[in-house]
Design an enzyme around this catalytic site. Structure first.
Site, PDB file in Angstrom:
ATOM      1  N   LEU A  12       0.822  -1.200   0.000  1.00  0.00           N
ATOM      2  CA  LEU A  12       0.000   0.000   0.000  1.00  0.00           C
ATOM      3  C   LEU A  12       0.855   1.248   0.000  1.00  0.00           C
ATOM      4  O   LEU A  12       0.568   2.216  -0.721  1.00  0.00           O
ATOM      5  CB  LEU A  12      -0.929   0.003   1.221  1.00  0.00           C
ATOM      6  CG  LEU A  12      -1.729   1.294   1.454  1.00  0.00           C
ATOM      7  CD1 LEU A  12      -2.628   1.606   0.266  1.00  0.00           C
ATOM      8  CD2 LEU A  12      -2.544   1.179   2.749  1.00  0.00           C
ATOM      9  N   ASP A  36      11.984   3.503  13.173  1.00  0.00           N
ATOM     10  CA  ASP A  36      11.465   2.449  14.042  1.00  0.00           C
ATOM     11  C   ASP A  36      10.341   3.094  14.845  1.00  0.00           C
ATOM     12  O   ASP A  36      10.594   3.895  15.739  1.00  0.00           O
ATOM     13  CB  ASP A  36      12.563   1.914  14.966  1.00  0.00           C
ATOM     14  CG  ASP A  36      12.048   0.863  15.946  1.00  0.00           C
ATOM     15  OD1 ASP A  36      10.836   0.557  15.929  1.00  0.00           O
ATOM     16  OD2 ASP A  36      12.862   0.373  16.748  1.00  0.00           O
ATOM     17  N   TRP A  59       2.661  -4.810  11.813  1.00  0.00           N
ATOM     18  CA  TRP A  59       2.976  -6.241  11.856  1.00  0.00           C
ATOM     19  C   TRP A  59       1.788  -6.925  11.191  1.00  0.00           C
ATOM     20  O   TRP A  59       0.693  -6.957  11.725  1.00  0.00           O
ATOM     21  CB  TRP A  59       3.132  -6.716  13.300  1.00  0.00           C
ATOM     22  CG  TRP A  59       3.372  -8.190  13.448  1.00  0.00           C
ATOM     23  CD1 TRP A  59       2.529  -9.196  13.086  1.00  0.00           C
ATOM     24  CD2 TRP A  59       4.524  -8.839  14.007  1.00  0.00           C
ATOM     25  NE1 TRP A  59       3.060 -10.426  13.371  1.00  0.00           N
ATOM     26  CE2 TRP A  59       4.301 -10.237  13.942  1.00  0.00           C
ATOM     27  CE3 TRP A  59       5.713  -8.369  14.550  1.00  0.00           C
ATOM     28  CZ2 TRP A  59       5.224 -11.161  14.407  1.00  0.00           C
ATOM     29  CZ3 TRP A  59       6.635  -9.309  15.020  1.00  0.00           C
ATOM     30  CH2 TRP A  59       6.402 -10.687  14.943  1.00  0.00           C
ATOM     31  N   THR A  60       1.973  -7.446   9.979  1.00  0.00           N
ATOM     32  CA  THR A  60       0.868  -8.038   9.224  1.00  0.00           C
ATOM     33  C   THR A  60       0.981  -9.554   9.085  1.00  0.00           C
ATOM     34  O   THR A  60       0.165 -10.165   8.387  1.00  0.00           O
ATOM     35  CB  THR A  60       0.784  -7.416   7.827  1.00  0.00           C
ATOM     36  OG1 THR A  60       2.047  -7.587   7.162  1.00  0.00           O
ATOM     37  CG2 THR A  60       0.449  -5.931   7.905  1.00  0.00           C
ATOM     38  N   ASP A 100     -10.264  -5.345   8.824  1.00  0.00           N
ATOM     39  CA  ASP A 100     -11.499  -6.066   9.138  1.00  0.00           C
ATOM     40  C   ASP A 100     -11.321  -7.020  10.314  1.00  0.00           C
ATOM     41  O   ASP A 100     -12.316  -7.442  10.926  1.00  0.00           O
ATOM     42  CB  ASP A 100     -11.966  -6.860   7.920  1.00  0.00           C
ATOM     43  CG  ASP A 100     -10.924  -7.865   7.440  1.00  0.00           C
ATOM     44  OD1 ASP A 100      -9.769  -7.451   7.181  1.00  0.00           O
ATOM     45  OD2 ASP A 100     -11.244  -9.062   7.311  1.00  0.00           O
ATOM     46  N   TYR A 123      -3.528 -10.651  15.939  1.00  0.00           N
ATOM     47  CA  TYR A 123      -3.409  -9.546  14.996  1.00  0.00           C
ATOM     48  C   TYR A 123      -4.560  -8.556  15.166  1.00  0.00           C
ATOM     49  O   TYR A 123      -4.342  -7.345  15.260  1.00  0.00           O
ATOM     50  CB  TYR A 123      -3.383 -10.097  13.571  1.00  0.00           C
ATOM     51  CG  TYR A 123      -3.459  -9.036  12.502  1.00  0.00           C
ATOM     52  CD1 TYR A 123      -2.430  -8.122  12.310  1.00  0.00           C
ATOM     53  CD2 TYR A 123      -4.568  -8.960  11.649  1.00  0.00           C
ATOM     54  CE1 TYR A 123      -2.505  -7.152  11.321  1.00  0.00           C
ATOM     55  CE2 TYR A 123      -4.648  -8.005  10.662  1.00  0.00           C
ATOM     56  CZ  TYR A 123      -3.613  -7.102  10.497  1.00  0.00           C
ATOM     57  OH  TYR A 123      -3.699  -6.143   9.520  1.00  0.00           O
ATOM     58  N   LYS A 127      -4.387  -4.567  16.381  1.00  0.00           N
ATOM     59  CA  LYS A 127      -4.866  -3.493  15.520  1.00  0.00           C
ATOM     60  C   LYS A 127      -5.966  -2.676  16.205  1.00  0.00           C
ATOM     61  O   LYS A 127      -6.049  -1.453  16.003  1.00  0.00           O
ATOM     62  CB  LYS A 127      -5.361  -4.055  14.187  1.00  0.00           C
ATOM     63  CG  LYS A 127      -4.258  -4.620  13.299  1.00  0.00           C
ATOM     64  CD  LYS A 127      -3.221  -3.565  12.901  1.00  0.00           C
ATOM     65  CE  LYS A 127      -3.750  -2.606  11.863  1.00  0.00           C
ATOM     66  NZ  LYS A 127      -2.722  -1.634  11.406  1.00  0.00           N
ATOM     67  N   TRP A 148      -8.668  -7.535   2.526  1.00  0.00           N
ATOM     68  CA  TRP A 148      -8.431  -8.306   1.300  1.00  0.00           C
ATOM     69  C   TRP A 148      -7.641  -7.483   0.282  1.00  0.00           C
ATOM     70  O   TRP A 148      -7.952  -7.465  -0.911  1.00  0.00           O
ATOM     71  CB  TRP A 148      -9.757  -8.788   0.708  1.00  0.00           C
ATOM     72  CG  TRP A 148     -10.475  -9.841   1.505  1.00  0.00           C
ATOM     73  CD1 TRP A 148     -10.460  -9.986   2.871  1.00  0.00           C
ATOM     74  CD2 TRP A 148     -11.324 -10.875   1.002  1.00  0.00           C
ATOM     75  NE1 TRP A 148     -11.249 -11.054   3.239  1.00  0.00           N
ATOM     76  CE2 TRP A 148     -11.792 -11.615   2.120  1.00  0.00           C
ATOM     77  CE3 TRP A 148     -11.739 -11.235  -0.260  1.00  0.00           C
ATOM     78  CZ2 TRP A 148     -12.661 -12.703   1.996  1.00  0.00           C
ATOM     79  CZ3 TRP A 148     -12.615 -12.319  -0.393  1.00  0.00           C
ATOM     80  CH2 TRP A 148     -13.058 -13.044   0.722  1.00  0.00           C
TER      81      TRP A 148
END
Length: 284
Positions: A12, A36, A59-60, A100, A123, A127, A148
């Site tokens: 992104l 950082d 962190w994905t 989501d 996760y 978030k 998505w």
């Protein structure tokens, strides 16, 4: 406006930098190791002299977060807090990208932006913490939830499915998870529209319109890649167990955008038709 995109080397982030520059804005893009975000002093130094800060850093690694929640929290929660405080101190508006996964995934109607959160994964919990931190520390905030995501410059579902089907002759894809495939370019353009319109602080949803399953999306991807969609086979979440819980329902409402007069992203099928050549042509 002077924009700072944090996480600018991500899928992104790269598209956002391009969209902003094409619109004539002054943009600085930073990522590790330049910044950082778990270090508050670094956040203050980089945010200074900017009008808008977009936090694409996160962190994905959804499954890895199950065993490394403190590390994920340090980035997604604490890091977001540091950036929000720095933005507020500098008089900048902050845009926090969220997900989501903050919802439980048990709904049957699109989640409105003010729906109660109920994350069922590490996760998602981290978030949510980031959303709360940004709202608490930066009154002039925009939280933009998406889902998505796919794009031309990063690992994504379409590129992976096309490669697997090409190499192995087929793929099993879950048919009982429903969501809204969203092109990173479209999300970048929506972020720009929100900021330029000077919309009220709050939470908004940034996903394509419509809905589909991963299975049906995979079929559309494989067809766009010139392969046989019949080689995609439906399966269930129970048959494809992973460490982190995946929401069964990831359909987000865009009523909040309509209420403020901001154009939402178009239907996922139309947007995929526009994006397919770029995404598959550069990623497979």
């Amino acid at each position: 406006m002077r924009w700072l995109v944090v996480g600018a080397q991500g899928m992104l982030g790269q598209d956002l930098v391009d969209v902003l520059r094409e619109a004539g804005h002054e943009v600085a893009g930073v990522d590790r190791p330049e910044i950082d975000i778990t270090d508050p002093d670094q956040c203050v130094a980089h945010v200074a002299d900017h009008d808008v800060v977009v936090n694409c850093a996160a962190w994905t690694a959804v499954d890895a977060a199950e065993d490394h929640e403190p590390e994920a929290f340090a980035v997604n929660g604490v890091g977001a807090a540091h950036l929000a405080r720095a933005a507020h101190a500098a008089g900048a508006r902050i845009v926090q990208i969220s997900t989501d996964y903050v919802f439980d995934g048990d709904a049957s109607d699109p989640y409105p932006a003010d729906a109660p959160v109920g994350p069922r994964s590490a996760y998602g919990r981290t978030k949510v913490a980031g959303e709360w931190a940004v709202a608490a520390h930066a009154p002039d905030h925009l939280i933009v939830r998406t889902a998505w995501l796919y794009g031309a410059r990063g690992a994504c579902f379409p590129a992976t499915i096309a490669r697997v089907v090409r190499e192995k002759g087929g793929a099993d894809v879950v048919a009982d998870q429903i969501g809204q495939p969203t092109w990173t370019v479209d999300l970048a353009r929506l972020i720009l529209r929100l900021v330029e319109a000077e919309v009220p602080a709050g939470t908004y949803h940034g996903t394509s319109a419509g809905r589909t399953s991963w299975y049906d999306f995979a079929r559309a991807v494989v067809a766009a890649a010139g392969l046989d969609p019949e080689t995609v086979r439906p399966t269930t979440s129970e048959a494809f167990v992973r460490p982190a819980h995946r929401p069964a329902w990831s359909v987000l409402s865009h009523d909040g955008l309509a209420a403020i007069g901001v154009e939402e992203i178009g239907d996922w099928q139309e947007r995929w038709a526009e994006a397919a050549l770029q995404v598959l042509g550069t990623s497979t």
